[in-house]
Design an enzyme around this catalytic site. Sequence first.
Site, PDB file in Angstrom:
ATOM      1  N   HIS A 214       0.725  -1.377   0.107  1.00  0.00           N
ATOM      2  CA  HIS A 214       0.008  -0.044   0.013  1.00  0.00           C
ATOM      3  C   HIS A 214       0.870   1.104   0.086  1.00  0.00           C
ATOM      4  CE1 HIS A 214       0.690  -0.406   4.373  1.00  0.00           C
ATOM      5  NE2 HIS A 214       0.386   0.904   4.389  1.00  0.00           N
ATOM      6  N   ASP A 215       1.889   1.118   0.517  1.00  0.00           N
ATOM      7  CA  ASP A 215       2.806   2.584   0.914  1.00  0.00           C
ATOM      8  C   ASP A 215       3.968   2.439  -0.157  1.00  0.00           C
ATOM      9  OD1 ASP A 215       1.533   3.919   2.351  1.00  0.00           O
ATOM     10  OD2 ASP A 215       2.436   3.513   4.125  1.00  0.00           O
ATOM     11  N   LYS A 218       5.552   5.731  -1.652  1.00  0.00           N
ATOM     12  CA  LYS A 218       6.504   6.373  -0.959  1.00  0.00           C
ATOM     13  C   LYS A 218       7.977   6.397  -1.476  1.00  0.00           C
ATOM     14  CE  LYS A 218       4.249   6.960   3.420  1.00  0.00           C
ATOM     15  NZ  LYS A 218       3.642   6.319   4.716  1.00  0.00           N
ATOM     16  N   HIS A 243       1.781   9.740  -2.957  1.00  0.00           N
ATOM     17  CA  HIS A 243       2.221   8.521  -2.731  1.00  0.00           C
ATOM     18  C   HIS A 243       1.266   7.281  -3.110  1.00  0.00           C
ATOM     19  CE1 HIS A 243       0.243   8.051   1.257  1.00  0.00           C
ATOM     20  NE2 HIS A 243       0.266   6.780   1.131  1.00  0.00           N
ATOM     21  N   HIS A 267      -6.418   3.717  -0.296  1.00  0.00           N
ATOM     22  CA  HIS A 267      -6.414   3.585   1.120  1.00  0.00           C
ATOM     23  C   HIS A 267      -6.054   4.829   2.048  1.00  0.00           C
ATOM     24  CE1 HIS A 267      -1.838   3.941   0.676  1.00  0.00           C
ATOM     25  NE2 HIS A 267      -1.956   4.175   2.095  1.00  0.00           N
ATOM     26  N   HIS A 268      -6.228   5.988   1.542  1.00  0.00           N
ATOM     27  CA  HIS A 268      -6.343   7.088   2.099  1.00  0.00           C
ATOM     28  C   HIS A 268      -7.828   7.973   1.950  1.00  0.00           C
ATOM     29  CE1 HIS A 268      -2.493   7.273   4.431  1.00  0.00           C
ATOM     30  NE2 HIS A 268      -2.099   6.872   3.239  1.00  0.00           N
TER      31      HIS A 268
HETATM   32 FE   LIG Z   1      -0.405   5.256   3.086  1.00  0.00          FE
END
Ligand SMILES: [Fe+2]
Length: 354
Positions: A214-215, A218, A243, A267-268
């Site tokens: 998910h990240d 970044k 991101h 997801h945010h």
């Molecule tokens: Fe995130």
Amino acid sequence: MAPTDGPVSLLVVDDEESIRNAVRKFLILQGHEVAVAATGEEALAILRRQKITGILLDVNLPGTNGIDLVPRILELEPAAAILMLTAVNDATSAALCMQRGALDYLLKPIDLVHLGRAIAGALEKRRTLIEGQQVTRRLEEEVALRVAERRQNQEIQERISVATLEALVNALEAKDPYLRGHSARVADLSASVAAHLARPDEEIEIIRTAGRLHDIGKIGIREEILNKQGPLSDEEYEHVKQHVLVGSQILAPLVHLKQVITCVRSHHERWDGRGYPDRLAAEAIPLGARVIGAVEIFDALTTSRPYQEKMSPEEAVERMRDLVGTAIDPEIHEALEAVVARRQALVFLDDVQL
Ligand SMILES: [Fe+2]
């Protein structure tokens, strides 16, 4: 008579003994092995006992007639060459027999040369038919094998691509002591929450993979911002928000991760529609993204950060109650609470047993 591979077993079914015997003698002279039957039932009994290649079948028989016997014979011996041999000169009966699977319809009286030729023709037709079926079967098997191999290779490639990306995430997180293991923990807990919500196995695995990745976006965020201790400026926050888009762009070429990508992108998002990047609300947000979003908050609260003492899992779930209905889907908070309580009970049991 055309050459055949070894003696062929034929069955003569006729209620007239004189015809049975005459045909039998003729066929034996032709090099065949011959069985005889006076009724349909007798014929079926022979077919159950021994392998028969061709059948000369009368139409008028005591009990089951020849027309009705054709499908029953083919049920027992699907490759049998059936030739009707009858005094019934009737186009309807002939059509019916051929429709049900007989290969020829011969009329009595018949001269033996003609009979021999008809049998040879029927056996040849049968052989061609069987060969054709074998070729088709071999081709089908070959195609199925190739498809399975291709699928297997594709699965291996897909697993490798996910594993490579996971390694990238691990490398990214390893640089930051506060983030180390974050994605792996989010993945596991998200999968447990999805399982608690009774989602199908396939979806649980999609959510687990999305949790791991998910990240990944970044990687495109400036390091000084990622490592910044303290609050971010508006410009920095806008940059961090990228991101989710960078992550979905990185994963976009991996078409098999389509559903994973939607979770990464969303997801945010927030339950009340005030999240990013698409301001989706409530159930418009993919379930996996809602789960990962909630679990990510939980993970942030339960790991120590430069600006915050870590909370116990129970405290974190309690604190997150304030976000239910705004940032977090109420149903997912409930599931998370249940999963955390169960985990804590297991930890407690482990401690007691120690
Ligand atoms: Fe995130």
